[in-house]
Design an enzyme around this catalytic site. Structure first.
Site, mmCIF file in Angstrom:
data_model
loop_
_atom_site.group_PDB
_atom_site.id
_atom_site.type_symbol
_atom_site.label_atom_id
_atom_site.label_comp_id
_atom_site.label_asym_id
_atom_site.label_seq_id
_atom_site.Cartn_x
_atom_site.Cartn_y
_atom_site.Cartn_z
ATOM 1 N N ARG A 36 -20.638 55.632 31.616
ATOM 2 C CA ARG A 36 -21.515 55.160 32.680
ATOM 3 C C ARG A 36 -22.953 55.532 32.374
ATOM 4 O O ARG A 36 -23.239 56.619 31.885
ATOM 5 C CB ARG A 36 -21.114 55.778 34.031
ATOM 6 C CG ARG A 36 -19.904 55.103 34.677
ATOM 7 C CD ARG A 36 -20.308 53.781 35.311
ATOM 8 N NE ARG A 36 -19.207 53.144 35.992
ATOM 9 C CZ ARG A 36 -18.465 52.171 35.487
ATOM 10 N NH1 ARG A 36 -18.687 51.747 34.265
ATOM 11 N NH2 ARG A 36 -17.508 51.611 36.199
ATOM 12 N N GLU A 91 -29.676 48.615 33.651
ATOM 13 C CA GLU A 91 -29.219 47.566 32.747
ATOM 14 C C GLU A 91 -29.621 46.206 33.299
ATOM 15 O O GLU A 91 -29.509 45.964 34.496
ATOM 16 C CB GLU A 91 -27.693 47.645 32.572
ATOM 17 C CG GLU A 91 -27.236 48.937 31.909
ATOM 18 C CD GLU A 91 -25.733 49.020 31.706
ATOM 19 O OE1 GLU A 91 -25.045 48.021 31.981
ATOM 20 O OE2 GLU A 91 -25.247 50.071 31.254
ATOM 21 N N HIS A 112 -23.650 47.324 26.623
ATOM 22 C CA HIS A 112 -22.490 47.516 27.501
ATOM 23 C C HIS A 112 -21.305 46.663 27.041
ATOM 24 O O HIS A 112 -20.801 45.801 27.764
ATOM 25 C CB HIS A 112 -22.848 47.173 28.950
ATOM 26 C CG HIS A 112 -21.971 47.887 29.950
ATOM 27 N ND1 HIS A 112 -22.411 48.280 31.184
ATOM 28 C CD2 HIS A 112 -20.670 48.269 29.896
ATOM 29 C CE1 HIS A 112 -21.433 48.874 31.854
ATOM 30 N NE2 HIS A 112 -20.355 48.870 31.079
#
Length: 554
Positions: A258, A287, A305
């Site tokens: 995370r 992000e 990611h």
């Protein structure tokens, strides 16, 4: 574990109930909004029971305009299902997240509306673990820069001399399913394994092949450090200037869990000053990643990611969540509901008021215990002791106990399994003789930091009251921010704590003292309007007469 109580969906919390839902389906096809890109196999499953509309890239306002006509929403990470969307979704019965994290869904708002929230806690386990391992190897062998060099028609073998992972020490922070898989593969590669996870027993760590240590030792000894933990208030910026200073100058950090667990500015400084050897990051505080100096360093690998971005994982999570949405629309239980237990209506009617009580007490004793927990005892008192099907209360207590560490990964379906995997022995007892309230719950958590307990009951209006902590009698409602102090009952100590909190601009909403004898040991329970700033808890423990202090978030 007997899961018979899970065979009916918690229709007591849903609207409409099962019979109405089935009649509804006889005349009108249910509608599902797919708001992010989902593998076609998942959409095909939904089409078995519903009209499916795929509409991606919608704004909050656009979703609010159309959501009243939908019975379900299926999404990934791009869509944010806010409280406004949930309130507008008057027909919503289920929200499905094709992935693990549900931090882009307002779960409390969904729960208040009786909407089931489901995820896919295991669908991307292998993908995420393999990505972390790939990042570690790419970091060790300079693969991204070497690839770039050759494509630029260069042949710079000496510049890209790497390091072997064989016989190196890997520090695994978090031994859940992903962390455990990473550890297993790393062990097969000949790495020495250190691990930190306060909710894992040494027996379970031995099965994986890890040595459990504290964070300080892990940070100082590990050659590679891989993070596999949720982002919580306790883990936010876990990797910061202070912890980076404890690491070897050759240490390399991998984060595929995370964003926000690493203080990115502190990491830039550590890389720039050669305080550590490198980093590989798949997740970021914001992000997409904006302007960042992390891009400047050759020993920092960045990916957008991609932890769950494999063909197999996308199929797995799509199938898992689509099947759960289908089942709920058919009046069947969801296997990975994160917010609502699957109870039959008659059991729900009896136990529903106490589920939140059990979860609250579990959260309380879990935070008071602090370290690794080996045993949880749940005692049903008074009228509750007469219920033959009390298993949901025990599961709710386990869910609360593990919630701070696991967040979205723990739910009413998997809580008992998660506890077992962490070596937590759960004991249920009953005591019908306790009659302070018509029904009450007493929880006791035993672990490496000692033993802590709490009792709670419901008032006639359904409000929760914490009636004792560590055997000291009190009567306080749970609060978002709470402070408990164990102290000697003596004049002036309450004023000192109040003044200290005031000096840090922390407002006290209420305060109560519980004691057994005059001038003996006592406990102070304070409900606060604000979280404690960093360092304040340590200052409180320095006050004369204070023996210990605990901050709790409920």
């Amino acid at each position: 574990m007997n899961l018979a109580w899970l065979q009916g969906l918690s229709l007591g919390l849903l609207s409409p109930p099962a019979p109405a839902l089935l009649i509804f389906r006889s005349f009108t096809m249910a509608k599902v909004l797919v708001s992010d890109s989902i593998d076609q196999v998942g959409i095909d499953i939904l089409k078995q029971v519903a009209q499916v509309d795929v509409k991606t890239g919608l704004s909050e306002a656009e979703i609010i305009d159309i959501v009243p006509e939908y019975d379900a929403i299926m999404l990934r990470s791009a869509t944010k299902v806010t409280e406004k969307i949930i309130q507008a979704g008057s027909q919503l019965k289920i929200i499905g997240r094709a992935g693990v994290g549900v931090d882009n869904i307002d779960v409390p708002a969904a729960t208040r509306q009786g909407i089931v929230v489901v995820n896919s806690p295991e669908g991307n386990t292998i993908a995420a673990a393999e990505h972390a391992l790939a990042m570690m190897m790419a970091l060790a062998r300079h693969i991204p820069d070497a690839n770039k060099s050759v494509k630029e028609s260069k042949w710079e073998r000496k510049q890209f001399i790497g390091t072997e992972v064989y016989k190196k020490t890997l520090g695994v922070v978090g031994l859940g399913k992903i962390g455990s898989h990473v550890a297993g593969v790393a062990k097969a590669m000949g790495m020495k394994l250190l691990a930190y996870d306060p909710f894992i027993s040494q027996e379970r760590a031995d099965q994986i092949g890890c040595t459990l240590v504290d964070l300080d030792l892990l940070f100082s000894e590990a050659d590679f450090i891989t993070l596999h933990i949720p982002k919580t208030p306790e883990t936010a910026n876990l990797i910061n200037a202070e912890t980076l200073a404890k690491m070897k100058p050759t240490a390399r950090i991998i984060n595929c869990s995370r964003g926000g667990i690493i203080d990115e500015e502190a990491l830039v400084t550590a890389i720039e000053t050669a305080q550590i050897g490198g980093a590989a990051l798949d997740v970021f505080a914001q992000e997409p990643l904006g302007e960042s100096r992390l891009r400047e360093f050759s020993n920092v690998i960045l990916t957008p990611h991609l932890g769950a971005s494999t063909e197999e994982a996308q199929v797995n999570v799509a199938v898992d969540v689509a099947e759960q949405i289908r089942d709920v629309l058919l009046g069947l239980p969801a296997r990975s509901a994160v917010n609502i237990p699957g109870l039959t209506p008659d059991v729900m009617e009896k136990l529903r008021p106490y589920l939140k009580l059990a979860e609250t007490l579990g959260t309380l004793v879990g935070q008071l215990a602090g370290g690794r927990i080996d045993r949880l005892t749940v005692c049903l008192q008074g009228d509750l002791a007469e219920y033959t099907n009390s298993q949901p209360l025990v599961v709710a207590a386990i869910k609360g106990l593990l919630s701070q560490a696991l967040r979205e990964r723990v739910n009413y379906v998997n809580a008992a399994i998660e506890a077992k995997e962490r070596g937590i022995r759960v004991i249920e007892t009953k005591d019908a003789s306790v009659r302070d309230y018509s029904g009450s719950l007493h929880l006791k958590a035993t672990g490496t930091m000692g033993e802590h307990s709490a009792t709670g009951a419901l008032l006639s209006n359904g409000e929760i009251r914490i009636t004792d902590v560590d055997e000291f009698p009190i009567n306080v409602p749970p609060n978002n921010y709470m402070l408990f102090t164990l102290h000697r009952d003596m004049p002036g100590i309450i004023g000192k704590i109040g003044s200290l909190l005031g000096s840090f601009n922390v407002n006290i909403a209420s305060m109560q003292v519980g004691r057994k004898i005059v001038r003996g040991d006592a406990i102070m329970a304070l409900s606060l309007d604000d979280p404690l700033p960093d360092g304040l808890l340590s200052e409180i423990t320095k006050v004369a007469g204070i023996r210990d202090a605990y901050t709790v978030k409920l």
